[in-house]
Enzyme design. Structure first.
Site, PDB file in Angstrom:
ATOM      1  N   HIS A  65       0.815  -1.220   0.000  1.00 30.40           N
ATOM      2  CA  HIS A  65       0.000   0.000   0.000  1.00 30.40           C
ATOM      3  C   HIS A  65       0.850   1.272   0.000  1.00 30.40           C
ATOM      4  O   HIS A  65       0.702   2.146  -0.836  1.00 30.40           O
ATOM      5  CB  HIS A  65      -0.937   0.014   1.210  1.00 30.40           C
ATOM      6  CG  HIS A  65      -2.177  -0.815   1.041  1.00 30.40           C
ATOM      7  ND1 HIS A  65      -2.140  -2.157   0.806  1.00 30.40           N
ATOM      8  CD2 HIS A  65      -3.491  -0.488   1.083  1.00 30.40           C
ATOM      9  CE1 HIS A  65      -3.379  -2.622   0.700  1.00 30.40           C
ATOM     10  NE2 HIS A  65      -4.224  -1.621   0.860  1.00 30.40           N
ATOM     11  N   ARG A 379     -13.361   1.007  -5.843  1.00 33.21           N
ATOM     12  CA  ARG A 379     -14.021   2.005  -4.985  1.00 33.21           C
ATOM     13  C   ARG A 379     -13.894   3.385  -5.603  1.00 33.21           C
ATOM     14  O   ARG A 379     -12.807   3.774  -6.050  1.00 33.21           O
ATOM     15  CB  ARG A 379     -13.381   2.038  -3.594  1.00 33.21           C
ATOM     16  CG  ARG A 379     -13.730   0.818  -2.821  1.00 33.21           C
ATOM     17  CD  ARG A 379     -13.276   0.869  -1.381  1.00 33.21           C
ATOM     18  NE  ARG A 379     -13.810  -0.302  -0.726  1.00 33.21           N
ATOM     19  CZ  ARG A 379     -13.195  -1.007   0.208  1.00 33.21           C
ATOM     20  NH1 ARG A 379     -12.011  -0.634   0.627  1.00 33.21           N
ATOM     21  NH2 ARG A 379     -13.771  -2.057   0.732  1.00 33.21           N
ATOM     22  N   ARG A 543      -9.972  -0.785   7.676  1.00 29.14           N
ATOM     23  CA  ARG A 543      -9.002  -0.096   8.530  1.00 29.14           C
ATOM     24  C   ARG A 543      -9.541   0.104   9.951  1.00 29.14           C
ATOM     25  O   ARG A 543     -10.560   0.741  10.183  1.00 29.14           O
ATOM     26  CB  ARG A 543      -8.556   1.231   7.900  1.00 29.14           C
ATOM     27  CG  ARG A 543      -9.613   2.269   7.726  1.00 29.14           C
ATOM     28  CD  ARG A 543      -9.101   3.430   6.884  1.00 29.14           C
ATOM     29  NE  ARG A 543      -8.919   3.019   5.498  1.00 29.14           N
ATOM     30  CZ  ARG A 543      -9.195   3.790   4.444  1.00 29.14           C
ATOM     31  NH1 ARG A 543      -9.626   5.014   4.595  1.00 29.14           N
ATOM     32  NH2 ARG A 543      -9.024   3.344   3.228  1.00 29.14           N
TER      33      ARG A 543
HETATM   34  C1  MIC Z   1      -8.794  -0.002   0.763  1.00 25.90           C
HETATM   35  O1  MIC Z   1      -8.954  -0.499  -0.346  1.00 25.90           O
HETATM   36  O2  MIC Z   1      -9.536   0.878   1.241  1.00 25.90           O
HETATM   37  C2  MIC Z   1      -7.660  -0.494   1.629  1.00 25.90           C
HETATM   38  C3  MIC Z   1      -6.687   0.602   1.726  1.00 25.90           C
HETATM   39  O3  MIC Z   1      -7.040  -1.595   1.011  1.00 25.90           O
HETATM   40  C4  MIC Z   1      -8.242  -0.905   2.978  1.00 25.90           C
HETATM   41  C5  MIC Z   1      -7.242  -1.203   3.996  1.00 25.90           C
HETATM   42  C6  MIC Z   1      -6.690   0.026   4.652  1.00 25.90           C
HETATM   43  O4  MIC Z   1      -7.405   0.996   4.861  1.00 25.90           O
HETATM   44  O5  MIC Z   1      -5.524  -0.029   5.001  1.00 25.90           O
HETATM   45  C7  MIC Z   1      -9.217  -2.064   2.920  1.00 25.90           C
HETATM   46  O6  MIC Z   1      -9.835  -2.290   1.916  1.00 25.90           O
HETATM   47  O7  MIC Z   1      -9.434  -2.737   3.949  1.00 25.90           O
HETATM   48 FE1  SF4 Z   2      -5.007  -1.976  -2.540  1.00 26.54          FE
HETATM   49 FE2  SF4 Z   2      -7.341  -1.748  -1.282  1.00 26.54          FE
HETATM   50 FE3  SF4 Z   2      -7.002  -0.735  -3.716  1.00 26.54          FE
HETATM   51 FE4  SF4 Z   2      -7.066  -3.326  -3.417  1.00 26.54          FE
HETATM   52  S1  SF4 Z   2      -8.733  -1.909  -3.010  1.00 26.54           S
HETATM   53  S2  SF4 Z   2      -5.617  -2.188  -4.660  1.00 26.54           S
HETATM   54  S3  SF4 Z   2      -6.068  -3.611  -1.461  1.00 26.54           S
HETATM   55  S4  SF4 Z   2      -5.981  -0.078  -1.845  1.00 26.54           S
END
Ligand code: MIC
Ligand code: SF4
Length: 650
Positions: A65, A379, A543
């Site tokens: 990350h 997302r 998280r």
């Molecule tokens: C995300 O896609 O939001 C993350 C970053 O992978 C998170 C984990 C995090 O916040 O460190 C997740 O999906 O759990």
């Molecule tokens: Fe990384 Fe989370 Fe994005 Fe997947 S969704 S690529 S685990 S930050």
């Protein structure tokens, strides 16, 4: 009665409880994964448990990350994770090796196993026929120590697939379609199981795209059967011995069945700012596009990259478009480099990024102000790209490439002519591979290390631990929030904040600031208080910081219409009360600033039903804690660590 696949895997791993929908069960965890942005905290918590070595079959610590290393902070985290993991018997996937979910599919996942990961997209493993679940760091730490994972027995929904995807229609369109039907809260408390004759027409990477975005449904997990296609994938990875065939019994029952004809699907897009805001690409075409990004754990497989390369061959992206490509793993990137596809991608005008999460979590490539960004990610929550005014659309790789070439939102079927350069004639063969080149030189095996000293740089700060629940819980309503607040709102993450994942006091300055920049100041001035929210509070990322930071700000309870699963567990693990309005109409009666009070809190919390007085407005209302006895006792003890301590003392 026959069992579905979810029930079969749960039955094999059941430690306690009855497999009755909604009842608390606990299961044995075979494998765990962490990534660096949740991992530092998870390992600090694991250390606090004083367990010398992990007790799972396989635990892997990924660093994927925070790889920008714009200051010493990320590197401090990486070194802490590397050293603590190796000292505890955990395999380490080093920075640059790839995105945790992609690498786990390639190198470690196996049908029929349980996997618990401190990342919400852990369910990607369901593409291989695993029961893979995302959780907070504390739950993963417990599992690493050999403890069972507690969850409510999920309801199982069937998505029955038939037919075959047509060229340029993709697995991403399957899950976007499912999202448009079930919505971002349709999967809460549920596992989505894919069945039907259409399953055999999807490769493992395509299945993994679908199970990955089951997280966006709020589902506990998503799972595909393990069949000949799975076996071929594992064989190509040199892991055929990890295969076992698995499927639901013919007489298996499901709570609900959604029928989907793969051949009837068309390219879809999730519009800003929610993954379930789905429309046909043709309905939104012509919107000018400024940025296109391909990658993320949803769509960065060898298959995805080969399709991108095939579509780009002999073409160039439109002027004015910034086009980034992040292959999901070093294995994928190496294969592209060897077979020449990388050159086609570069010739097309791509900027190649590291094999890491990158722009998906705002680690670089934030688009310009007011930009339209089309991404093959999972997302598109408000502000997540790092640019608040940007509009992020989620699509398949095929649609994303079409947009990059056209310079506007475009259906790939309108951009790539079936006759031109023969791409579509050979579509089905693209990305098929019978043997991957295996190179695990960025994977550190703990058996090869002894006497590792744990290194703690100055960025590694202790984490807050709650105290036992007070007799009277009182404070002001600090904020009243709408439905679908994500953990990206509660604890935003971008290139400026992600380096501070092990520094809760620093992060507290940003809690809920995307919705209310004054929130942290107010919470501190009021010495904590209550958060009031609508439906599906805490959806998205796993998280734990979205609970640890409120804990640091002395938030005592969140009163919401409903909660997302992982976030509710994180609140409980940290001793913050997750209260659910018994009558949702009471939500609109509370105003910011209202003084709330819960008398005899421990007794009420234990009972699961809590009376809350609104002292300012002069009335009382009821809220429920929809958690089993054990978790309510945990709340009274002040969270999981205090609860575990009490248990060992008694
Ligand atoms: C995300 O896609 O939001 C993350 C970053 O992978 C998170 C984990 C995090 O916040 O460190 C997740 O999906 O759990
Ligand atoms: Fe990384 Fe989370 Fe994005 Fe997947 S969704 S690529 S685990 S930050």
């Amino acid at each position: 009665m026959g069992l579905n696949l979810t029930q079969k895997i749960i039955k094999e791993h059941l430690v306690s409880g009855k497999m009755k929908t909604g009842e608390e069960i606990s299961i044995r965890i075979d494998q765990t994964l962490t990534q660096d942005s949740t991992g530092t905290m998870a390992y600090l918590q694991f250390e606090a448990m004083n367990i010398p070595r992990v007790k799972t079959k396989k635990s892997v610590a990924y660093i994927d990350h925070n790889t920008l290393q714009s200051g010493f902070e990320n590197a401090d985290d990486h070194e802490y994770i590397r050293s603590v993991a190796l000292s505890k018997g955990i395999t380490v996937s080093r920075p640059g090796n790839g995105i945790c979910h992609q690498v786990h599919l390639e190198r470690f996942g196996a049908p029929g196993m349980t996997l618990l990961g401190s990342d919400s997209h852990t369910p990607t493993g369901g593409g291989l026929g695993m029961l893979a679940i995302g959780a907070g760091g504390l739950d993963v730490a417990v599992a690493m120590g050999g403890g069972a994972y507690f969850l409510n027995m999920p309801e199982v929904i069937e998505v029955r697939l038939r037919g075959k995807l047509r060229p340029l229609c993709a697995a991403k369109d399957v899950i976007l379609k499912v999202l448009s039907i079930l919505t971002v809260k349709g999967g809460v408390g549920r596992v989505v199981e894919y069945t039907g004759e259409g399953v055999k027409n999807l490769t493992v990477p395509e299945r993994a795209t679908i199970t990955n975005m089951g997280a966006e449904l709020g589902a506990t997990a998503s799972v595909f059967p393990a069949d000949a296609v799975t076996k071929a994938f594992l064989k190509a990875e040199g892991r055929e011995t990890d295969f076992r065939p698995l499927k639901a019994d013919a007489s298996a029952k499901y709570a609900r069945t959604v029928e989907l004809d793969l051949s009837g699907l068309e390219p879809l897009a999730a519009l800003p700012h929610s993954p379930d805001n789905v429309k046909a690409v043709r309905d939104v075409q012509s919107v000018k596009v400024d940025q296109v990004c391909i990658g993320s754990c949803t769509n960065s497989s060898f298959l995805d990259m080969m399709r991108a390369a095939a579509l780009l061959k002999g073409r160039r992206i439109a002027p004015g478009v910034s086009f980034t490509v992040s292959p999901g793993s070093r294995q994928v990137l190496t294969a592209l480099a060897r077979n020449g596809a990388l050159a086609a991608i570069l010739d097309g005008g791509a900027r190649i990024l590291e094999c890491a999460c990158g722009p998906c979590i705002g680690m670089g490539q934030s688009p310009r102000s007011d930009a339209v960004s089309v991404r093959s990610f999972n997302r598109n929550f408000y502000g997540r790209s790092g640019t608040k005014s940007a509009e992020v659309y989620l699509t398949s790789v095929e649609t994303a490439v079409a947009c990059a070439v056209a310079g506007k939102i475009a259906d790939p079927r309108d951009v790539f002519d079936a006759t031109e350069n023969g791409v579509l004639a050979g579509w089905e063969k693209i990305g098929k591979i019978s043997k991957f080149e295996i190179n695990d030189n960025l994977i550190a095996d703990p058996r090869e290390y002894s006497d590792v000293q744990i290194t703690r740089g100055p960025n590694i700060q202790p984490f807050p631990v709650n105290t036992a629940l007070a007799g009277i819980v009182e404070g002001r309503t600090l904020i009243v929030l709408p439905d679908n607040i994500t953990t990206d709102h509660i604890m935003p993450s971008d290139s400026k904040l992600l380096p501070y994942r092990s520094n809760i006091p620093y992060l507290s300055e940003y809690c809920l600031t995307p919705v209310d920049p004054e929130f942290p100041k107010r919470a501190k001035a009021e010495n904590g208080g209550f958060i009031v929210a609508g439906e599906n509070y805490g959806q998205g990322s796993s998280r734990e910081h979205a609970a640890l930071v409120p804990l640091y700000l002395k938030i005592k309870a969140v009163i919401a219409k409903s909660f997302a699963r992982i976030h509710m567990d994180n609140l409980i693990n940290n001793g913050i009360l997750p209260l659910i309005f018994e009558d949702p109409a009471d939500y609109s009666r509370i105003a910011k600033g209202d003084e709330l009070r819960i008398a005899s809190a421990p007794g009420q919390v234990k009972s699961g039903r809590v009376k809350i007085e609104n002292v300012t407005a002069g009335y009382a209302f009821a809220a429920a804690i929809l958690a089993p006895d054990r978790k309510r006792e945990m709340l009274v003890a002040g969270g999981l660590l205090n609860f575990a301590k009490l248990k060992t003392e008694n």
